[in-house]
Motif scaffolding. Structure first.
Motif, PDB file in Angstrom:
ATOM      1  N   SER A  95      -7.248  -2.019 -13.445  1.00  0.00           N
ATOM      2  CA  SER A  95      -6.493  -2.869 -12.517  1.00  0.00           C
ATOM      3  C   SER A  95      -7.421  -3.790 -11.728  1.00  0.00           C
ATOM      4  CB  SER A  95      -5.709  -1.996 -11.538  1.00  0.00           C
ATOM      5  OG  SER A  95      -4.811  -1.178 -12.254  1.00  0.00           O
ATOM      6  N   LEU A  96      -6.874  -4.926 -11.329  1.00  0.00           N
ATOM      7  CA  LEU A  96      -7.664  -5.873 -10.534  1.00  0.00           C
ATOM      8  C   LEU A  96      -7.783  -5.387  -9.091  1.00  0.00           C
ATOM      9  CD1 LEU A  96      -8.996  -8.716 -10.601  1.00  0.00           C
ATOM     10  CD2 LEU A  96      -6.795  -9.633  -9.837  1.00  0.00           C
ATOM     11  N   ILE A  97      -6.697  -4.770  -8.603  1.00  0.00           N
ATOM     12  CA  ILE A  97      -6.690  -4.244  -7.232  1.00  0.00           C
ATOM     13  C   ILE A  97      -6.292  -2.769  -7.302  1.00  0.00           C
ATOM     14  CG2 ILE A  97      -5.557  -4.381  -4.971  1.00  0.00           C
ATOM     15  CD1 ILE A  97      -4.923  -7.326  -5.622  1.00  0.00           C
ATOM     16  N   THR A  98      -7.114  -1.909  -6.707  1.00  0.00           N
ATOM     17  CA  THR A  98      -6.706  -0.493  -6.644  1.00  0.00           C
ATOM     18  C   THR A  98      -6.907   0.049  -5.236  1.00  0.00           C
ATOM     19  OG1 THR A  98      -8.881   0.357  -7.262  1.00  0.00           O
ATOM     20  CG2 THR A  98      -7.346  -0.020  -9.057  1.00  0.00           C
ATOM     21  N   LEU A  99      -5.898   0.727  -4.779  1.00  0.00           N
ATOM     22  CA  LEU A  99      -6.018   1.478  -3.526  1.00  0.00           C
ATOM     23  C   LEU A  99      -5.753   2.928  -3.898  1.00  0.00           C
ATOM     24  CD1 LEU A  99      -4.237  -1.348  -2.723  1.00  0.00           C
ATOM     25  CD2 LEU A  99      -4.795  -0.461  -0.472  1.00  0.00           C
ATOM     26  N   ASP A 100      -6.696   3.799  -3.587  1.00  0.00           N
ATOM     27  CA  ASP A 100      -6.516   5.219  -3.902  1.00  0.00           C
ATOM     28  C   ASP A 100      -6.575   6.041  -2.631  1.00  0.00           C
ATOM     29  OD1 ASP A 100      -6.144   5.361  -6.744  1.00  0.00           O
ATOM     30  OD2 ASP A 100      -8.201   4.603  -6.940  1.00  0.00           O
ATOM     31  N   ASP A 101      -5.472   6.709  -2.344  1.00  0.00           N
ATOM     32  CA  ASP A 101      -5.369   7.606  -1.174  1.00  0.00           C
ATOM     33  C   ASP A 101      -5.843   6.921   0.105  1.00  0.00           C
ATOM     34  OD1 ASP A 101      -4.593   9.696  -2.958  1.00  0.00           O
ATOM     35  OD2 ASP A 101      -6.702   9.905  -3.518  1.00  0.00           O
ATOM     36  N   VAL A 102      -5.350   5.715   0.307  1.00  0.00           N
ATOM     37  CA  VAL A 102      -5.827   4.932   1.451  1.00  0.00           C
ATOM     38  C   VAL A 102      -4.997   5.217   2.698  1.00  0.00           C
ATOM     39  CG1 VAL A 102      -6.023   2.589   2.373  1.00  0.00           C
ATOM     40  CG2 VAL A 102      -6.820   3.089   0.053  1.00  0.00           C
ATOM     41  N   THR A 103      -5.703   5.477   3.769  1.00  0.00           N
ATOM     42  CA  THR A 103      -5.070   5.660   5.076  1.00  0.00           C
ATOM     43  C   THR A 103      -5.724   4.692   6.059  1.00  0.00           C
ATOM     44  OG1 THR A 103      -4.516   7.976   4.703  1.00  0.00           O
ATOM     45  CG2 THR A 103      -4.756   7.289   6.998  1.00  0.00           C
ATOM     46  N   LYS A 104      -4.904   4.097   6.894  1.00  0.00           N
ATOM     47  CA  LYS A 104      -5.438   3.245   7.954  1.00  0.00           C
ATOM     48  C   LYS A 104      -4.839   3.689   9.287  1.00  0.00           C
ATOM     49  CE  LYS A 104      -7.240  -0.071  10.312  1.00  0.00           C
ATOM     50  NZ  LYS A 104      -8.691  -0.080  10.589  1.00  0.00           N
ATOM     51  N   ILE A 105      -5.705   4.088  10.188  1.00  0.00           N
ATOM     52  CA  ILE A 105      -5.251   4.424  11.541  1.00  0.00           C
ATOM     53  C   ILE A 105      -5.972   3.470  12.491  1.00  0.00           C
ATOM     54  CG2 ILE A 105      -5.098   6.228  13.301  1.00  0.00           C
ATOM     55  CD1 ILE A 105      -5.364   8.293  11.033  1.00  0.00           C
ATOM     56  N   TYR A 106      -5.221   2.664  13.205  1.00  0.00           N
ATOM     57  CA  TYR A 106      -5.831   1.755  14.179  1.00  0.00           C
ATOM     58  C   TYR A 106      -6.318   2.563  15.375  1.00  0.00           C
ATOM     59  CZ  TYR A 106      -3.873  -2.270  11.698  1.00  0.00           C
ATOM     60  OH  TYR A 106      -3.575  -3.224  10.765  1.00  0.00           O
ATOM     61  N   PRO A 107      -7.356   2.072  16.034  1.00  0.00           N
ATOM     62  CA  PRO A 107      -7.894   2.831  17.175  1.00  0.00           C
ATOM     63  C   PRO A 107      -6.818   3.244  18.178  1.00  0.00           C
ATOM     64  CG  PRO A 107      -9.298   0.951  16.674  1.00  0.00           C
ATOM     65  CD  PRO A 107      -8.113   0.865  15.754  1.00  0.00           C
ATOM     66  N   LYS A 108      -5.877   2.325  18.455  1.00  0.00           N
ATOM     67  CA  LYS A 108      -4.855   2.690  19.441  1.00  0.00           C
ATOM     68  C   LYS A 108      -3.543   3.118  18.772  1.00  0.00           C
ATOM     69  CE  LYS A 108      -6.634  -0.383  22.965  1.00  0.00           C
ATOM     70  NZ  LYS A 108      -6.487  -1.707  23.571  1.00  0.00           N
ATOM     71  N   ASP A 143      -0.434   5.360   5.209  1.00  0.00           N
ATOM     72  CA  ASP A 143      -0.576   6.810   5.174  1.00  0.00           C
ATOM     73  C   ASP A 143      -0.762   7.291   3.728  1.00  0.00           C
ATOM     74  OD1 ASP A 143      -0.517   9.458   5.710  1.00  0.00           O
ATOM     75  OD2 ASP A 143       1.493   9.505   6.605  1.00  0.00           O
ATOM     76  N   ASP A 144      -2.004   7.404   3.321  1.00  0.00           N
ATOM     77  CA  ASP A 144      -2.332   7.987   2.021  1.00  0.00           C
ATOM     78  C   ASP A 144      -1.619   7.257   0.870  1.00  0.00           C
ATOM     79  OD1 ASP A 144      -3.580   9.727   0.320  1.00  0.00           O
ATOM     80  OD2 ASP A 144      -2.018  11.267   0.465  1.00  0.00           O
ATOM     81  N   ILE A 145      -1.842   5.964   0.796  1.00  0.00           N
ATOM     82  CA  ILE A 145      -1.148   5.222  -0.260  1.00  0.00           C
ATOM     83  C   ILE A 145      -2.053   4.981  -1.476  1.00  0.00           C
ATOM     84  CG2 ILE A 145       0.380   4.028   1.382  1.00  0.00           C
ATOM     85  CD1 ILE A 145      -1.189   1.478   0.695  1.00  0.00           C
ATOM     86  N   THR A 146      -1.434   4.990  -2.615  1.00  0.00           N
ATOM     87  CA  THR A 146      -2.118   4.688  -3.874  1.00  0.00           C
ATOM     88  C   THR A 146      -1.331   3.585  -4.572  1.00  0.00           C
ATOM     89  OG1 THR A 146      -3.074   6.891  -4.120  1.00  0.00           O
ATOM     90  CG2 THR A 146      -2.754   5.616  -6.141  1.00  0.00           C
ATOM     91  N   LEU A 147      -2.048   2.529  -4.920  1.00  0.00           N
ATOM     92  CA  LEU A 147      -1.376   1.369  -5.509  1.00  0.00           C
ATOM     93  C   LEU A 147      -2.343   0.672  -6.452  1.00  0.00           C
ATOM     94  CD1 LEU A 147       1.014  -0.707  -5.441  1.00  0.00           C
ATOM     95  CD2 LEU A 147      -0.160  -1.811  -3.529  1.00  0.00           C
TER      96      LEU A 147
END
Ligand SMILES: Nc1ncnc2c1ncn2[C@@H]1O[C@H](COP(=O)(O)OP(=O)(O)OP(=O)(O)O)[C@@H](O)[C@H]1O
Length: 451
Positions: A2-15, A22-26
């Motif tokens: 794939s050209l773009i892969t996200l595996d088990d990605v989580t993003k929590i902003y500081p605030k 929340d744990d996305i795979t795409l």
């Protein structure tokens, strides 16, 4: 791969009180066109920001075109972003630069030669339907035209990926159609497009891949998908319009399901023939691969028979007045006044006067009679009205609408709408020579250089 892969990605902003993602795979393949949908706050912009490396993932792995974004150093980020085009809802143009300069600037900062810039800029402006507007400043353009400049700027370097965050969010349905035609044509040259949107009319007509987010999680990933914005905008006004729209659809006997199936196979056929989408349009002479690609888009846009079914459906939907729940609610004053005909506020006022005079002479009601209201059709005069400064300058001839809606009677002309128009009378641009574009400074432009 794939050209773009996200595996088990989580993003929590500081605030942040909860993960924005929340744990996305795409996984997104080269050449895909993906709509990101979901309620406000579901994480669409965050996902695009991670791909652009404006934000870093708290956890998980993101790879874009072979780059592991965790390993990208801050010094490498600008270089990385140059391989990605980005289009924002609010355009983010450089207000002190002309259309030409805004687009040229994107090439200047990556060290493109002047001769290549001189070749590429007119081509990309032609692609997005802005030839003739080179010397205009952003405030002299309609919203749709400004977004076209933004797309031209994002695409002029022919990036392999184009990210768009609500690119039609500020635009009326007709203008949005023009923007989608441009994005669709760009996608058909092989550029991968990831577009966040709330616009169900666009998603349901185009039937591309739909990835739906909810509270930071992917809850749906569907090829040739659809979207029901009422789930996210359950406003009663919207709801009532929705049921009216559905009633119209039902009474017209439109078979949504069969239409969808037909569209799906058509869309698949288009995709199947997209192995070498440039082939049909490959120019004989070009200055560079970038120029070839740009010209390819221009040619595909002009060859309306090559337009894909999704755009045809969207055009039909928009031109038949089925602008969808979201579209109806968010129609701009400008569109409500002109119904996308590109009439200036002054034209509308003059027309209104004409109609009132006619009604007076014939003792009829201005709302139901008059020289331009026969059978609810727009007058010939309206239909051929030059698009000068109109919301949509596209050269693409959308499929003829079966029965265009009567233009709504304009409300009282207000100053705001009048100032949104481009009347071409501004003198500022006349003094600016196009060649100045190559001599632009960069000090003030850095703030909003796209991608
Ligand atoms: N800089 C930030 N700091 C803290 N929280 C943030 C920040 N940016 C976004 N968020 C939060 O992250 C979540 C996801 O926001 P995001 O902007 O990605 O949603 P979205 O789906 O793009 O929404 P919209 O459709 O309204 O643009 C929201 O809860 C939002 O409040």
């Amino acid at each position: 791969m794939s050209l773009i892969t996200l595996d088990d990605v989580t993003k929590i902003y500081p605030k942040g009180t909860r993960p924005a993602l929340d744990d996305i795979t795409l996984h997104i393949d080269r050449g895909d066109f993906v709509f990101l949908v979901g309620a406000s706050g579901s994480g669409k912009t965050t996902l695009l920001s991670l791909l652009l490396r404006e934000e870093e993932a708290t956890d998980g792995e993101i790879r874009v075109a072979g780059n592991d974004l965790r390993r990208l150093t801050n010094r490498q980020v600008p270089q990385y972003r140059r391989s990605i085009g980005f289009v924002f809802q609010d355009y983010k143009l450089l207000n002190n630069k002309t259309v030409w300069q805004n687009v040229a600037f994107a090439l200047e900062v990556i060290g493109t030669s002047r001769s290549t810039i001189r070749t590429l800029v007119p081509k990309v402006l032609q692609t997005v339907g802005l030839s003739g507007k080179e010397k205009n400043y952003p405030h002299e353009l309609s919203g749709g035209e400004q977004q076209r400049v933004a797309i031209a700027r994002a695409y002029v370097n022919h990036p392999q990926i184009l990210l768009a965050d609500e690119p039609t969010g500020n635009l009326d349905p007709t203008t949005s159609l023009g923007i989608m035609e441009v994005l669709d044509a760009i996608n058909r040259t092989g550029t991968t497009i990831v577009m966040a949107t709330h616009n169900e009319e666009i998603v349901n007509s185009m039937r591309k891949r739909v990835v739906e987010l909810h509270n930071g999680k992917i809850v749906r990933d569907e090829q040739h998908g659809s979207y029901d914005s009422a789930l996210y905008f359950p406003d009663c006004d919207v709801e009532s319009k929705a049921s009216n729209a559905n009633a119209v659809r039902t009474s017209e006997g439109q078979d949504e399901v069969s239409g969808r199936q037909a569209g799906t196979s058509d869309a698949m056929a288009v995709e199947a023939s997209a192995d070498d989408p440039d082939a049909k349009f490959r120019p004989q002479r070009s200055a560079s691969p970038q120029a070839s690609a740009t010209l390819g888009v221009a040619q595909s846009l002009m060859a309306s028979e090559n337009g894909d079914e999704g755009i045809a459906r969207l055009a039909h939907s928009v031109h038949s007045g089925r602008t969808g729940r979201y579209g109806e609610v968010f129609q701009s004053v400008e569109t409500t006044m002109t119904w996308g005909k590109g009439l200036s506020a002054e034209d509308i006022a003059a027309k209104r006067e004409q109609e009132e005079a006619y009604a007076k002479r014939h003792g009829t009601n201005v709302e139901t009679s008059g020289p331009h209201s026969h059978e609810g059709q727009p007058s010939d005069e309206q239909a051929v009205q030059p698009q000068q400064g109109g919301a949509d300058n596209s050269r693409v001839a959308p499929p003829a609408p079966p029965s265009p809606p009567a233009p709504p009677m304009p409300p009282a002309v207000d100053g705001e709408a009048a100032t949104q128009r481009v009347d071409g009378t501004q003198a500022t641009s006349e003094t600016q020579d196009t060649s100045d574009a190559q001599n632009t400074n960069d000090a003030d432009g850095k703030e909003s250089q796209q991608s």
